[in-house]
Scaffold this motif. Structure first.
Motif, PDB file in Angstrom:
ATOM      1  N   SER A   1       0.825  -1.213   0.000  1.00 43.83           N
ATOM      2  CA  SER A   1       0.000   0.000   0.000  1.00 43.83           C
ATOM      3  C   SER A   1       0.851   1.253   0.000  1.00 43.83           C
ATOM      4  N   LEU A   2       2.010   1.232   0.698  1.00 44.35           N
ATOM      5  CA  LEU A   2       2.885   2.405   0.699  1.00 44.35           C
ATOM      6  C   LEU A   2       3.490   2.653  -0.677  1.00 44.35           C
ATOM      7  N   VAL A   3       3.849   1.569  -1.363  1.00 43.63           N
ATOM      8  CA  VAL A   3       4.488   1.703  -2.671  1.00 43.63           C
ATOM      9  C   VAL A   3       3.477   1.988  -3.776  1.00 43.63           C
ATOM     10  N   LEU A   4       2.321   1.337  -3.705  1.00 42.86           N
ATOM     11  CA  LEU A   4       1.365   1.401  -4.818  1.00 42.86           C
ATOM     12  C   LEU A   4       0.058   2.093  -4.468  1.00 42.86           C
ATOM     13  N   GLY A   5      -0.022   2.694  -3.285  1.00 40.68           N
ATOM     14  CA  GLY A   5      -1.275   3.264  -2.823  1.00 40.68           C
ATOM     15  C   GLY A   5      -1.864   4.301  -3.764  1.00 40.68           C
ATOM     16  N   GLN A   6      -1.014   5.152  -4.333  1.00 45.38           N
ATOM     17  CA  GLN A   6      -1.518   6.193  -5.221  1.00 45.38           C
ATOM     18  C   GLN A   6      -1.303   5.864  -6.694  1.00 45.38           C
ATOM     19  N   ILE A   7      -0.804   4.671  -6.954  1.00 49.93           N
ATOM     20  CA  ILE A   7      -0.617   4.233  -8.340  1.00 49.93           C
ATOM     21  C   ILE A   7      -1.718   3.257  -8.749  1.00 49.93           C
ATOM     22  N   ALA A   8      -2.076   2.354  -7.824  1.00 52.17           N
ATOM     23  CA  ALA A   8      -3.062   1.324  -8.148  1.00 52.17           C
ATOM     24  C   ALA A   8      -4.435   1.918  -8.425  1.00 52.17           C
ATOM     25  N   LEU A   9      -4.760   3.035  -7.753  1.00 58.71           N
ATOM     26  CA  LEU A   9      -6.065   3.651  -7.927  1.00 58.71           C
ATOM     27  C   LEU A   9      -5.898   5.132  -8.230  1.00 58.71           C
ATOM     28  N   LYS A  10      -6.765   5.672  -9.069  1.00 59.69           N
ATOM     29  CA  LYS A  10      -6.779   7.098  -9.354  1.00 59.69           C
ATOM     30  C   LYS A  10      -8.126   7.659  -8.952  1.00 59.69           C
ATOM     31  N   GLY A  11      -8.087   8.686  -8.154  1.00 62.90           N
ATOM     32  CA  GLY A  11      -9.327   9.284  -7.706  1.00 62.90           C
ATOM     33  C   GLY A  11      -9.887   8.558  -6.495  1.00 62.90           C
ATOM     34  N   LYS A  12     -10.938   9.133  -5.940  1.00 64.45           N
ATOM     35  CA  LYS A  12     -11.550   8.587  -4.742  1.00 64.45           C
ATOM     36  C   LYS A  12     -12.411   7.378  -5.096  1.00 64.45           C
ATOM     37  N   PRO A  13     -12.188   6.223  -4.427  1.00 68.28           N
ATOM     38  CA  PRO A  13     -12.986   5.034  -4.726  1.00 68.28           C
ATOM     39  C   PRO A  13     -14.459   5.263  -4.358  1.00 68.28           C
ATOM     40  N   ASN A  14     -15.329   4.673  -5.143  1.00 76.35           N
ATOM     41  CA  ASN A  14     -16.767   4.741  -4.873  1.00 76.35           C
ATOM     42  C   ASN A  14     -17.164   3.446  -4.173  1.00 76.35           C
ATOM     43  N   PHE A  15     -17.346   3.516  -2.843  1.00 75.91           N
ATOM     44  CA  PHE A  15     -17.593   2.299  -2.069  1.00 75.91           C
ATOM     45  C   PHE A  15     -18.981   1.723  -2.332  1.00 75.91           C
ATOM     46  N   ARG A  16     -19.874   2.513  -2.901  1.00 75.32           N
ATOM     47  CA  ARG A  16     -21.179   1.976  -3.250  1.00 75.32           C
ATOM     48  C   ARG A  16     -21.099   1.013  -4.431  1.00 75.32           C
ATOM     49  N   LYS A  17     -20.122   1.255  -5.311  1.00 73.59           N
ATOM     50  CA  LYS A  17     -19.993   0.411  -6.498  1.00 73.59           C
ATOM     51  C   LYS A  17     -19.114  -0.820  -6.264  1.00 73.59           C
ATOM     52  N   ILE A  18     -18.244  -0.760  -5.274  1.00 70.83           N
ATOM     53  CA  ILE A  18     -17.265  -1.831  -5.086  1.00 70.83           C
ATOM     54  C   ILE A  18     -17.921  -3.190  -4.842  1.00 70.83           C
ATOM     55  N   PRO A  19     -18.951  -3.314  -3.957  1.00 64.50           N
ATOM     56  CA  PRO A  19     -19.546  -4.650  -3.762  1.00 64.50           C
ATOM     57  C   PRO A  19     -20.082  -5.261  -5.050  1.00 64.50           C
ATOM     58  N   GLY A  20     -20.746  -4.437  -5.876  1.00 60.27           N
ATOM     59  CA  GLY A  20     -21.256  -4.952  -7.142  1.00 60.27           C
ATOM     60  C   GLY A  20     -20.140  -5.370  -8.080  1.00 60.27           C
ATOM     61  N   GLU A  21     -19.066  -4.569  -8.147  1.00 59.77           N
ATOM     62  CA  GLU A  21     -17.938  -4.913  -9.010  1.00 59.77           C
ATOM     63  C   GLU A  21     -17.273  -6.201  -8.553  1.00 59.77           C
ATOM     64  N   VAL A  22     -17.106  -6.357  -7.244  1.00 56.58           N
ATOM     65  CA  VAL A  22     -16.491  -7.577  -6.716  1.00 56.58           C
ATOM     66  C   VAL A  22     -17.358  -8.789  -7.034  1.00 56.58           C
ATOM     67  N   GLY A  23     -18.674  -8.638  -6.864  1.00 57.00           N
ATOM     68  CA  GLY A  23     -19.574  -9.753  -7.169  1.00 57.00           C
ATOM     69  C   GLY A  23     -19.525 -10.141  -8.637  1.00 57.00           C
ATOM     70  N   ARG A  24     -19.512  -9.140  -9.523  1.00 54.68           N
ATOM     71  CA  ARG A  24     -19.430  -9.449 -10.955  1.00 54.68           C
ATOM     72  C   ARG A  24     -18.061 -10.001 -11.323  1.00 54.68           C
ATOM     73  N   LEU A  25     -17.016  -9.569 -10.600  1.00 57.63           N
ATOM     74  CA  LEU A  25     -15.679 -10.114 -10.851  1.00 57.63           C
ATOM     75  C   LEU A  25     -15.624 -11.600 -10.505  1.00 57.63           C
ATOM     76  N   LEU A  26     -16.344 -11.999  -9.455  1.00 54.44           N
ATOM     77  CA  LEU A  26     -16.396 -13.420  -9.092  1.00 54.44           C
ATOM     78  C   LEU A  26     -17.078 -14.241 -10.184  1.00 54.44           C
ATOM     79  N   LEU A  27     -18.043 -13.635 -10.879  1.00 51.84           N
ATOM     80  CA  LEU A  27     -18.669 -14.322 -12.013  1.00 51.84           C
ATOM     81  C   LEU A  27     -17.738 -14.332 -13.224  1.00 51.84           C
ATOM     82  N   TYR A  28     -16.947 -13.280 -13.361  1.00 43.99           N
ATOM     83  CA  TYR A  28     -16.047 -13.160 -14.516  1.00 43.99           C
ATOM     84  C   TYR A  28     -14.895 -14.166 -14.446  1.00 43.99           C
ATOM     85  N   THR A  29     -14.436 -14.479 -13.242  1.00 44.22           N
ATOM     86  CA  THR A  29     -13.265 -15.349 -13.093  1.00 44.22           C
ATOM     87  C   THR A  29     -13.460 -16.730 -13.720  1.00 44.22           C
TER      88      THR A  29
END
Length: 368
Positions: A211-239
């Motif tokens: 997180s110290l090395v990649l904290g501001q590289i892995a993500l750009k902008g403020k994460p939208n926590f309302r969307k994350i659960p849906g994205e994670v769920g769809r990612l589990l279907l995508y795998t």
């Protein structure tokens, strides 16, 4: 370094916020070097090509580079003013270099720049402090190091840079660090197990480092926590879907390898993907690479450059199944209904590896 060689200047150029001031500095200093002599000054502005010779869009990118060089030349002439003496004593030249090569590393860019300097007897190199030869990749410092290996004077233009304000860790960046820490910690424990205190401690240390090395590289902008659960769920279907596509591609490639005639048809292809932002583009690029028969060579904004081994792998790519699945993960079900690259007419084939003439994939359909 002689005064005459200091008056013969080379400036690598690219779009940047300080390019205009760098041009003014190079012209002014070259003119000052010959003010007390009867010699001549020369300032050469060169644009190292960021495209490959086989890219379908190389003509368009060459035109964009030429437009930038034309703008630079106008700036230089403006800086010389209306004085006929200055205009006669200072030569302004522009050129695109490395257009027929594949420039990747700082050493590659330095090589073509120094070759041009040798050819035109340019003794001083002025570098724009905001110049990035590799596009978004931070390559300026390595490039300057490679240039200093020559016997030329290399200097960074002392021009004012735009102010970058903001604290080291604000509320938005803290959220990014915490999200990267949580994802890394969970990934570590998933692989290593939740068996004891040792795993919990080492996992926390590893996640903290990531997180110290990649904290501001892995993500750009403020994460939208309302969307994350849906994205994670769809990612589990995508795998499992991605694993199925990888398995099918492995079988297809095994057939090609075992076939007596080895029916391969390698080509570089390009298409404009209907994905936005870094994470969806990275996911699609890696998914294409993981699928045997296709390899993502480069991603430039929404333009994907893919090496394909067989015609069937290209057809699967242009049919857009992987692209559609990635859109489903990050944008939801509605985005999955966007037409495929072939339907959008967003695909093109570059030159074959055997150097045969270009072929185009023609397809009807609307634009994205």
């Amino acid at each position: 370094m002689t005064q005459e060689s200091d008056a013969r200047v080379l400036v690598p150029v690219g779009e940047s916020s300080t390019l205009r001031n760098t041009v003014a500095y190079a012209v002014r200093t070259a003119r000052e070097e010959v003010d007390e002599t009867d010699g001549r000054a020369a300032v050469h502005f060169v644009y190292p090509a960021l495209w490959r010779a086989v890219e379908p869009t190389r003509a368009q990118k060459f035109e964009q580079a030429q437009e930038l060089l034309d703008r630079v030349e106008l700036w230089a002439e403006e800086d010389l003013g209306d004085s006929d003496t200055d205009t006669e004593r200072v030569d302004i030249e522009t050129a695109v270099v490395g257009a027929e090569e594949y420039l990747f590393s700082p050493a590659d860019f330095a090589r073509v720049i120094l070759e041009y300097a040798d050819e035109h007897d340019l003794g001083r190199i002025v570098v724009d402090p905001e110049y990035q030869p590799g596009g978004n990749a931070p390559m300026l410092r390595p490039l300057e190091y490679e240039l200093t290996k020559s016997d030329r004077r290399v200097e960074e233009a002392p021009v004012e840079r735009p102010t970058r304000r903001g604290g080291l860790v604000g509320r938005e960046s803290l959220t990014q660090y915490l999200l990267v820490f949580g994802a890394s910690y969970l990934f570590y424990l998933t692989l290593g197990g939740f068996s004891g205190t040792f795993d919990l401690i080492t996992g926390a240390i590893s996640a903290a480092i990531v997180s110290l090395v990649l904290g501001q590289i892995a993500l750009k902008g403020k994460p939208n926590f309302r969307k994350i659960p849906g994205e994670v769920g769809r990612l589990l279907l995508y795998t499992p879907y991605l694993l199925w596509e990888i398995a099918k591609a492995n079988v297809s490639l095994a057939y090609v390898i075992l076939h007596p005639r080895l029916p391969i048809d390698p080509k570089m292809v390009q298409f404009e993907a209907a994905v936005w932002n870094d994470l969806p583009a990275t996911t699609l690029a890696n998914s294409i690479t993981l699928t045997p028969g296709t390899l993502t060579v480069e991603v430039s904004q929404r333009e994907f450059y893919i090496h394909s081994l067989t015609k069937s792998s290209r057809e699967d790519l242009f049919d857009g199944a992987l692209e559609r699945a990635v859109r489903f993960v990050f944008y939801g079900r509605a985005a999955a209904r966007i037409p495929s690259p072939k339907e959008r007419g967003a695909t093109r084939e570059g030159e074959e590896l055997s150097e045969t003439p270009n072929e185009s994939v023609t397809a009807e359909g609307g634009s994205d």
